[in-house]
Design a protein around this motif. Structure first.
Motif, PDB file in Angstrom:
ATOM      1  N   ILE A 389       0.793  -1.186  -0.008  1.00  9.61           N
ATOM      2  CA  ILE A 389      -0.091  -0.027  -0.130  1.00  9.61           C
ATOM      3  C   ILE A 389       0.888   1.086  -0.036  1.00  9.61           C
ATOM      4  N   PHE A 390       0.530   2.071  -0.845  1.00  6.00           N
ATOM      5  CA  PHE A 390       1.227   3.609  -0.972  1.00  6.00           C
ATOM      6  C   PHE A 390       0.129   4.511  -0.590  1.00  6.00           C
ATOM      7  N   ASP A 394      -1.751   9.239   6.191  1.00  8.86           N
ATOM      8  CA  ASP A 394      -1.677   8.224   7.030  1.00  8.86           C
ATOM      9  C   ASP A 394      -2.979   7.423   7.524  1.00  8.86           C
ATOM     10  N   ALA A 397      -4.431   5.165   5.083  1.00  6.86           N
ATOM     11  CA  ALA A 397      -3.538   4.018   4.875  1.00  6.86           C
ATOM     12  C   ALA A 397      -3.774   3.287   6.267  1.00  6.86           C
ATOM     13  N   ASP A 398      -3.892   3.895   7.270  1.00  6.43           N
ATOM     14  CA  ASP A 398      -4.256   2.922   8.636  1.00  6.43           C
ATOM     15  C   ASP A 398      -5.371   2.486   8.303  1.00  6.43           C
ATOM     16  N   ILE A 401      -5.267  -0.480   6.345  1.00 12.10           N
ATOM     17  CA  ILE A 401      -4.372  -1.718   6.853  1.00 12.10           C
ATOM     18  C   ILE A 401      -5.341  -2.409   8.014  1.00 12.10           C
ATOM     19  N   TRP A 412       0.950  -3.974   3.137  1.00 14.14           N
ATOM     20  CA  TRP A 412       2.333  -3.511   3.909  1.00 14.14           C
ATOM     21  C   TRP A 412       2.485  -2.223   3.635  1.00 14.14           C
ATOM     22  N   ARG A 413       2.842  -1.148   4.300  1.00 11.48           N
ATOM     23  CA  ARG A 413       2.894   0.117   3.838  1.00 11.48           C
ATOM     24  C   ARG A 413       4.322   0.354   3.190  1.00 11.48           C
ATOM     25  N   ALA A 460      -4.939   6.252  -1.826  1.00 12.10           N
ATOM     26  CA  ALA A 460      -4.106   5.023  -1.378  1.00 12.10           C
ATOM     27  C   ALA A 460      -3.971   4.262  -2.959  1.00 12.10           C
TER      28      ALA A 460
END
Ligand code: BES
Ligand code: ZN
Ligand code: ZN
Length: 499
Positions: A389-390, A394, A397-398, A401, A412-413, A460
């Motif tokens: 994951i890009f 944040d 992304a969190d 995840i 996985w970041r 993302a």
């Protein structure tokens, strides 16, 4: 597969599925049956390597004086650790252990035990979904398959105290199972059958679910200036398509949509930068990102999710021909930025960049999540366990995840920053579609996409090259398409926007 729910009653035939917790601790019913069979279960466990860990199975043949054909012991691990996905996995393990054994019917008596996270009906429902996920097969082109090579198991009865509630809950929640199967079908289809035009036609049929679907062809895309996307399809005899799906389920119709964007390269030969022959057939699943977007939209529609969402998929076939684009060509993207196409095999980013721009000019997305089998380098970095994951945000992304952890579709970041971005500056255009060496290939792909994203929009990018297809059996997928991301994104939407 037929699933039913009924109150506790011992079956007379078929397979009986019984549960064992970690350290070989029996559930009460397992204990009871063990007594009735004079310790047969205890004996079987003692002469096998069976601990009761989650997902372990052990098959026992029953004595001649019983009408049951077999007992299947299922390891359940520690009930305190159990979450929805682990119960689904148990369902998957049960199906995998029994599907080819010869019995048509099985009865599970593994109950909801003393599991702090679950009510009986929720436990039974997850078990049912797991069985259904794992029973998916793509057999439509096998015309000579013998009866004894087809699954025998047709029916599973799940014993639960709350059978009516379980039936209701299952009926409400089985849309996701159908969505995952739809995605797997798309991914598994060969590229002569599923090409941009036939794919768009299949997606249009989803308007029956209450989704709004429209497709743009090359004429409309060219008028919008989408030369990066259109350029990828120039070598193909089939027309490139951009398909947009809308789900308007929010109580506030003006609510900004969540946007899902997918790479839909129905076959990736590499184009003029032709790929080597070995394994090229795998590039029929280079449209898995788009299939996950379609599956996610189906899941939202089927459960009437209280959100607005849009799915945008760029469908194109990357072929070499006299009309194909060449390495070194320069194309102008819809954003106005120019791209030097140094390698026609780095086509996914050319598809996505115009779809990202289209999304931001036609809509006001709350966030954008793109999915793509973008780079072979992703497989080198993370193998087949995690997708990369890009993200430029944040929080987004969190959230993704966490949803990935819950569904065991793990992310996985990966890092992004200016230093990587420099590698795609071109001497003759605004950027080039590959860097000049092989370093950090997946990050380079993400940095390219980032140049088409407005900084204010949480975005993302999920590179699913390593996880969209599996060569080994997984708890919820046999070998083949995994539909990675459908369960994750459905969970992300419900946890983030519907609580
Ligand atoms: N579709 C491929 C990436 C891929 C490879 C997905 C293997 C799944 C399995 C993508 O279009 C591609 O060919 N990428 C190139 C990029 C390179 C030219 C910078 C790659 O990964 O080699
Ligand atoms: Zn490629
Ligand atoms: Zn590709």
């Amino acid at each position: 597969m037929k699933i039913s729910f009924s109150p506790f009653k011992m079956p007379e035939n078929g397979t009986l599925v019984l549960g064992v917790l970690e350290n070989k601790k029996f559930l009460p019913l397992t204990e009871q049956v063990d007594k009735d069979l004079n310790g047969l279960i205890t004996k079987a466990i003692n002469c096998n390597r069976f601990e009761g860990n989650n997902g372990e199975t052990l098959e026992l043949i029953t004595p001649t004086n019983t009408t049951l054909s077999r007992i299947l012991l299922v390891g359940m691990g520690n009930p305190k650790d159990m979450c929805e996905t682990q119960v689904e996995n148990l369902g998957g393990a049960i199906y995998a252990a029994l599907s080819m054994k010869g019995d048509e019917a099985a009865t599970t008596a593994i109950g909801s035990i003393d599991c702090p996270h679950f009510k009986d009906e929720a436990f039974a429902t997850c078990l049912a979904r797991g069985i259904q996920y794992r029973s998916y097969r793509f057999d439509k082109y096998r015309t000579t398959i013998k009866e004894n090579k087809k699954p025998s198991l047709k029916q599973v009865n799940i014993l639960t105290k709350e059978s009516d509630a379980a039936q209701n809950l299952y009926t409400q929640s089985k849309g996701i199972v159908e969505a995952v199967a739809f995605t797997k079908d798309l991914v598994a289809e060969p590229a002569n059958i599923l090409h941009p035009e036939s794919y768009a036609a299949r997606v249009k049929e989803l308007s029956a679910l209450g989704l709004k679907v429209k497709a743009l062809g090359v004429k409309e895309m060219t008028a919008l200036g989408m030369h990066a996307l259109v350029g990828v399809g120039l070598g193909s005899a089939i027309e490139t398509q951009l398909v947009v799906l809308e789900w308007n389920g929010s109580n506030n119709p003006k609510d900004d949509p969540i946007a899902f964007i997918g790479k839909g390269v129905t076959f990736d030969t590499g184009g003029i930068s032709l790929k080597p022959g070995a394994g090229m057939d795998e590039m029929k699943w280079d449209m898995a990102g788009s299939a996950t977007v379609v599956g996610t939209m189906i899941a939202l529609a089927k459960r009437k999710a209280k959100v607005n969402a849009i799915g945008l998929i760029g469908l194109v076939e990357n072929m070499p021909s006299s009309k194909a684009q060449r390495p070194g060509d320069v194309v102008k993207s819809m954003s106005g930025q120019t791209i030097e196409v140094l390698n026609t095999d780095a086509e996914g980013r050319l598809v996505l960049c115009d779809v990202l721009t289209y999304c931001q000019t036609q809509y006001k997305p709350k966030c954008m999540i793109d999915l793509a089998t973008l780079t072979g380098a992703m497989i080198i970095a993370l193998g087949h366990e995690y997708a990369g994951i890009f993200a430029n945000n944040d929080e987004l992304a969190d959230q993704l995840i966490v949803a990935g952890k819950k569904t065991e579709e793990k992310l996985w970041r990966m890092p992004m920053e200016k230093a990587y971005d420099k590698a795609i500056d071109s001497p003759i255009a605004d950027m080039q579609n590959i860097s000049n060496d092989r370093a950090a290939g997946s990050i380079i792909g993400a940095q390219f996409l980032n140049r088409f994203v407005n900084k204010d929009i949480p975005w993302a990018h999920l590179d699913i090259a390593g996880v969209a297809w599996t060569k080994k059996d997984m708890p919820l997928s046999a070998k083949g398409a995994t539909a990675f991301g459908v369960r994750l994104l459905d969970k992300f939407v419900s946890d983030t926007y519907e609580q």
